[in-house]
Design an enzyme around this catalytic site. Structure first.
Site, PDB file in Angstrom:
ATOM      1  N   GLY A 260       0.801  -1.222   0.000  1.00 40.09           N
ATOM      2  CA  GLY A 260       0.000   0.000   0.000  1.00 40.09           C
ATOM      3  C   GLY A 260       0.834   1.273   0.000  1.00 40.09           C
ATOM      4  N   MET A 262       4.605   3.295   2.105  1.00 38.76           N
ATOM      5  CA  MET A 262       5.805   3.111   2.926  1.00 38.76           C
ATOM      6  C   MET A 262       6.172   4.414   3.628  1.00 38.76           C
ATOM      7  SD  MET A 262       8.186   1.180   4.019  1.00 38.76           S
ATOM      8  CE  MET A 262       9.416   1.810   5.169  1.00 38.76           C
ATOM      9  N   ASN A 264       8.836   5.936   4.777  1.00 41.17           N
ATOM     10  CA  ASN A 264      10.186   6.506   4.787  1.00 41.17           C
ATOM     11  C   ASN A 264      10.211   7.895   5.427  1.00 41.17           C
ATOM     12  OD1 ASN A 264      10.875   4.350   2.830  1.00 41.17           O
ATOM     13  ND2 ASN A 264       9.598   5.594   1.479  1.00 41.17           N
ATOM     14  N   HIS A 296      -1.959   6.232   8.680  1.00 41.18           N
ATOM     15  CA  HIS A 296      -1.072   5.152   9.144  1.00 41.18           C
ATOM     16  C   HIS A 296       0.397   5.511   8.874  1.00 41.18           C
ATOM     17  CE1 HIS A 296      -0.078   0.830   9.900  1.00 41.18           C
ATOM     18  NE2 HIS A 296       0.902   1.113   9.058  1.00 41.18           N
ATOM     19  N   GLU A 297       0.690   5.860   7.644  1.00 34.59           N
ATOM     20  CA  GLU A 297       2.097   6.159   7.305  1.00 34.59           C
ATOM     21  C   GLU A 297       2.572   7.385   8.064  1.00 34.59           C
ATOM     22  OE1 GLU A 297       3.318   3.710   5.942  1.00 34.59           O
ATOM     23  OE2 GLU A 297       1.497   2.871   5.075  1.00 34.59           O
ATOM     24  N   HIS A 300       3.410   6.559  11.631  1.00 31.66           N
ATOM     25  CA  HIS A 300       4.683   5.839  11.772  1.00 31.66           C
ATOM     26  C   HIS A 300       5.831   6.787  12.110  1.00 31.66           C
ATOM     27  CE1 HIS A 300       4.261   1.611  11.075  1.00 31.66           C
ATOM     28  NE2 HIS A 300       3.807   1.690   9.825  1.00 31.66           N
TER      29      HIS A 300
HETATM   30  N1  B3K Z   1       6.006  -0.611   6.641  1.00 31.55           N
HETATM   31  C1  B3K Z   1       5.435  -0.761   5.323  1.00 31.55           C
HETATM   32  C2  B3K Z   1       5.366  -2.163   4.868  1.00 31.55           C
HETATM   33  C3  B3K Z   1       6.634  -2.697   4.324  1.00 31.55           C
HETATM   34  C4  B3K Z   1       6.429  -4.071   3.735  1.00 31.55           C
HETATM   35  C5  B3K Z   1       7.719  -4.700   3.323  1.00 31.55           C
HETATM   36  N2  B3K Z   1       7.484  -5.972   2.681  1.00 31.55           N
HETATM   37  C6  B3K Z   1       4.087  -0.134   5.226  1.00 31.55           C
HETATM   38  C7  B3K Z   1       3.332  -0.007   6.486  1.00 31.55           C
HETATM   39  O1  B3K Z   1       3.063  -0.934   7.195  1.00 31.55           O
HETATM   40  O2  B3K Z   1       3.005   1.099   6.820  1.00 31.55           O
HETATM   41 ZN    ZN Z   2       2.696   0.211   8.923  1.00 30.85          ZN
END
Ligand code: B3K
Ligand code: ZN
Length: 855
Positions: A260, A262, A264, A296-297, A300
């Site tokens: 979906g 990431m 970063n 969600h992102e 994080h």
């Molecule tokens: N942390 C990423 C998911 C990465 C998956 C790698 N195979 C997205 C998320 O959970 O927000």
């Molecule tokens: Zn996540």
């Protein structure tokens, strides 16, 4: 392949103080120069190993002097000084031919043997272990460093993490002041346009926000995402006291992406399907999902980035918590009960299915071969349930305190589940040793309950039992928060919600002073991820559906009723039950209820859910019979409600311009549900009319889906394609609904034909999932007795694996339920699984998954 174990964890022997990277971008020959200052750690063993995969080493130096490192399996080793030193390396990589979409790659993918198109962009995906495909590095989350990145190339836009430092002709420099693990590294370069925005944080700092897309129609699909981002930033300040910490926050939309989105640092990369939205091209469901993923992102940034994971076994530390936080956000933005019910439907569909099959694993796994295979419903969704239980057990105030302490104590750390639980123990003085079993033991506990009533005292006797899962034959009892309320026979609540804390294998709880035997409402708001088993009857279920004050259990009663009826139709050949039809009609007519809730209550359990339930009851499910029963019940409900349908359909009409808000979306949802029932009695007349008049994708797609459901809609499908052929996200829907809704006997043929369509590029994960993933979700079609469905999916998995192991491995889960079915189907599936496993050069990802599924 090598198995990695949690118990073998050892820290890396060196500190990476700073990292400088230079990228000289070129499609098939990008040069990456790295300059890293390493400090040997006290007590380290001095072994200097850097991960590296698919890299051509051009040169390496230590403190300026050329060295020749030893290339070993998965990386390199070198002799290094016992003092701080500077490691430099130059490597060459080929982003244009990277179809695995991990590391640095280009999107859209170039046709085989051709150069990437002029609109292609460079993009990265590093989590979990993709950074090692960019340069040699200690690619593990507990190695954190400060990154400075220089990008050289002719792209108009060149982005990396952190803040922009310098921009000149043919280069851009970025600096990220926050220490981070390599999996949060990102780079994007291409001809992109920004949809700008800005946000003032709680301490008055200005943050420049951008959503970057390719020039063209996507530019008009960013407004909703931008607003969702700002709302997320406000919410995290207000609810968790968390402020953003850089001058810029960039989001980039990319068409080729394995998942979906990431998180970063400062540069989130999104699958374009999870950020781009417009009323004409996106459904209400798309809007809600986009809002949730953006949140969600963004969340994080604190739960994942500022506090990251020590090792990948701790993945749920960031994912479970962040899913929990985004669910709280959606509950606040929309309707809390509707969000909870939808989440439980999804949990049962994906996580219970996983937890009750060969792929069952603990929320914190103890070993893996390929970590990408553990981004699962168990780690994410069950992980979030554990946070919810913890909050229920300690209370809201203690939860808030514990979170404050977590952020204060672990900011900048690569932390563990032990660290997480410790803050709760310190804040509450509670011993969480038993709670910790939820992280270590796999499987869905069965919670059975019986009751008795004597002299005004009502007692509930609970028993918990968790079935064996791979590698875990015996389970110790869990601590289970069971939220219970009691109703009297008139339907009034006599005991409001109380949380019972079950800690033993068997335990009883009493309520005194009751004038008559009450009706219990157990596991309110789904207070624990368990399967509740209680002898009940449809009169009582209908009673709770009518009277329960807990919205979740009110819905649950209706669902239990529908499920019981469907299971008896399949296993005993029963006819549609009048009690169910009356209860469903009452819900439909009850204008006092939220339309979204009514839509949820009228939705029948999925075919897969029924199959799982039958299997749990010792009955071998027949997917085709289940499909037929579900159709029959829908048809009976349509007839039973025939007089009411037109009124509700009309009443749910939303006036004015489209708004994605929950209130309007709920009405459209109920209207769509009613349209489905109407279509079963009017031959699709209303659906065809709605299709013609639709001014938004929600209603256009709902109408088309109703027509397909009654095996009509051929002309509309053709018109849909003509209208949308230039919009790849809408065309994904076109592929998806045909595969999902094809009549069982033709599903494999329809899907096979779709894969021959000129627009089917199997290397694009969205298109692959839309087609083959939807087909596998067409349970009766996929499980056709001749095995054509199994063969079709296996053929495509074998074909995709060498190009994109991650997406292939993920989709093998379509086979995870194989042991439920009859001997013939089992033999057919096993044959396909073995054929996949015997494929020459099969990826580590797919090998691990198929081996586990075979057991
Ligand atoms: N942390 C990423 C998911 C990465 C998956 C790698 N195979 C997205 C998320 O959970 O927000
Ligand atoms: Zn996540």
């Amino acid at each position: 392949p090598q198995t990695i174990h949690l118990k073998d964890y050892t820290p890396f022997g060196f500190e990476a103080e700073s990292v400088e990277l230079t990228f000289r971008l070129a499609p098939t020959a990008t040069r990456v120069l790295s300059k890293i200052r390493f400090l040997p750690k006290e007590g380290g063993d001095g072994r200097f190993f850097l991960h590296g995969e698919d890299l051509t080493l051009i040169s390496a130096r230590i403190d300026g002097a050329p060295v020749t490192p030893r290339l070993v399996e998965g990386g390199l080793e070198a002799q290094v000084p016992a003092e701080p030193f500077i490691w430099e390396a130059e490597v060459e990589i080929s982003p244009a031919t990277n179809t695995a979409l991990e590391g640095l790659y280009m999107s859209p993918l170039a046709r085989e043997g051709e150069a990437p198109g002029p609109g292609a962009m460079y993009c990265t995906q590093c989590e979990a272990e993709g950074f090692r495909k960019i340069t040699f590095y200690p690619d593990r989350p507990d190695v954190m460093s400060v990154f400075t990145v220089r990008i050289e190339g002719d792209a108009p836009v060149m982005l990396s993490n952190g803040n922009p430092v310098e921009r000149g002709d043919g280069f851009a420099v970025w600096h990220d002041p926050w220490r981070k693990p390599a999996y949060l590294f990102a780079l994007v370069a291409g001809d992109l346009r920004a949809h700008p925005g800005s946000f003032t944080t709680m301490s008055g700092k200005e943050v420049a926000l951008n959503i970057w897309v390719r020039p063209g129609p996507d530019e008009d699909k960013c407004a909703f995402g931008m607003e969702a981002l700002k709302r997320s930033m406000t919410w995290d300040e207000e609810v968790y006291g968390r402020e953003y910490d850089l001058d810029v926050f960039n989001i980039v939309a990319v068409d080729d992406f394995n998942m979906g989105a990431m998180e970063n640092k400062g540069l989130n990369v999104f699958n374009s399907s999870c950020v781009l939205a417009s009323p004409e091209t996106s459904t209400d469901m798309n809007f809600e999902r986009i809002e949730a993923i953006i949140a969600h992102e963004y969340f994080h940034n604190w739960t994942g980035n500022r506090i990251t994971c020590r090792d990948w076994f701790q993945l749920c530390l960031k994912e479970g918590l962040t899913v929990f936080r985004d669910a709280q956000f959606t509950a606040d933005m929309r309707s809390a009960p509707v969000k909870r019910i939808s989440d439980v439907i999804a949990l049962r569909a994906r996580q219970f299915r996983e937890d009750n099959g060969p792929l069952a694993h603990p929320v914190r796994p103890e070993s893996f071969v390929e970590i990408n295979n553990f981004y699962t419903a168990t780690v994410y969704e069950k992980g979030a349930e554990l946070i919810g239980m913890l909050k229920t057990l300690v209370g809201d105030a203690a939860y808030a305190k514990a979170l404050d302490l977590y952020f204060e104590r672990h900011d900048g750390d690569a932390a563990t589940i032990e660290d997480w639980l410790k803050v709760f123990e310190d804040v509450t003085g509670r011993d969480l040793a038993q709670f910790k079993r939820w992280y270590a033991q796999a499987g869905t506990p069965r919670l059975s309950v019986t009751e008795d009533f004597k002299d005004g005292t009502y007692t509930l006797h609970f028993k918990q039992e968790t079935p064996p899962t791979p590698g875990q034959p015996h389970k110790a009892p869990f601590v289970i928060p069971i939220a219970v309320g009691l109703l009297n026979p008139n339907g009034d609540e006599v005991v409001p919600t109380r949380v019972l804390e079950m800690t033993q294998a068997e335990q009883s709880f009493s309520f005194d002073g009751l004038p008559s035997k009450p009706v219990p409402s157990i596991l309110r708001d789904f207070s624990a991820p368990v399967i509740l088993e209680r002898a009940s009857d449809n009169t009582e279920r209908a009673f709770l559906l009518a009277h329960d004050t807990d919205p979740f259990n009110k819905w649950e009663a209706g669902r239990a009723l529908a499920k019981d009826v469907l299971c008896r139709m399949v296993s005993e050949g029963a006819t549609p039950d009048g009690a169910y039809l009356d209860a469903a009609l009452a819900v439909l007519r009850d204008d006092g209820l939220d339309p979204a809730f009514r839509a949820l209550a009228l939705r029948l359990p999925s075919e897969d859910d029924i199959a799982q339930t039958l299997f749990g009851a010792g009955i071998t499910p027949d997917p085709v019979e289940i499909h037929t029963a579900r159709e029959t019940l829908s048809q009976a409900l349509a007839q039973h409600a025939a007089d009411t349908l037109p009124r509700i359909y009309a009443a749910m009409t939303v006036e004015g311009p489209y708004r994605p808000e929950a209130e309007d979306a709920g009405k459209r949802d109920l209207q769509g549900t009613v349209l489905g029932l109407l279509s079963r009695i009017d031959g699709g007349a209303q659906a065809a009319a709605q299709y013609d008049a639709a001014g938004n994708m929600t209603q256009q797609l709902a109408a088309l889906s109703c027509l397909l459901m009654i095996d009509k809609g051929e002309p509309e499908l053709a018109r849909f394609y003509e209208q949308w052929k230039d919009d790849r996200l809408v065309i994904d829907k076109w592929f998806g609904m045909q595969a999902l809704q094809a009549p069982p006997a033709r599903a494999a043929a329809v899907t096979d034909a779709l894969t021959r369509h000129p627009d089917f590029d199997f290397r694009n994960p969205n298109r692959f999932r839309a087609t083959l993933g939807s087909f596998a979700a067409n349970a009766a079609g996929f499980h056709a007795a001749d095995g054509a469905g199994y063969r079709l999916l296996a053929d495509w998995l074998i074909r995709l694996d060498p190009l994109n192991p991650q997406t292939t491995a993920r989709m093998t889960t379509s086979f995870e339920t194989w042991k439920r079915y009859d001997a013939d189907r089992q033999a057919l599936i096993e044959g396909e699984l073995r054929r996949i496993l015997n494929t020459d050069g099969l990826s580590r990802d797919t090998t691990e998954m198929v081996s586990r599924i075979l057991g």
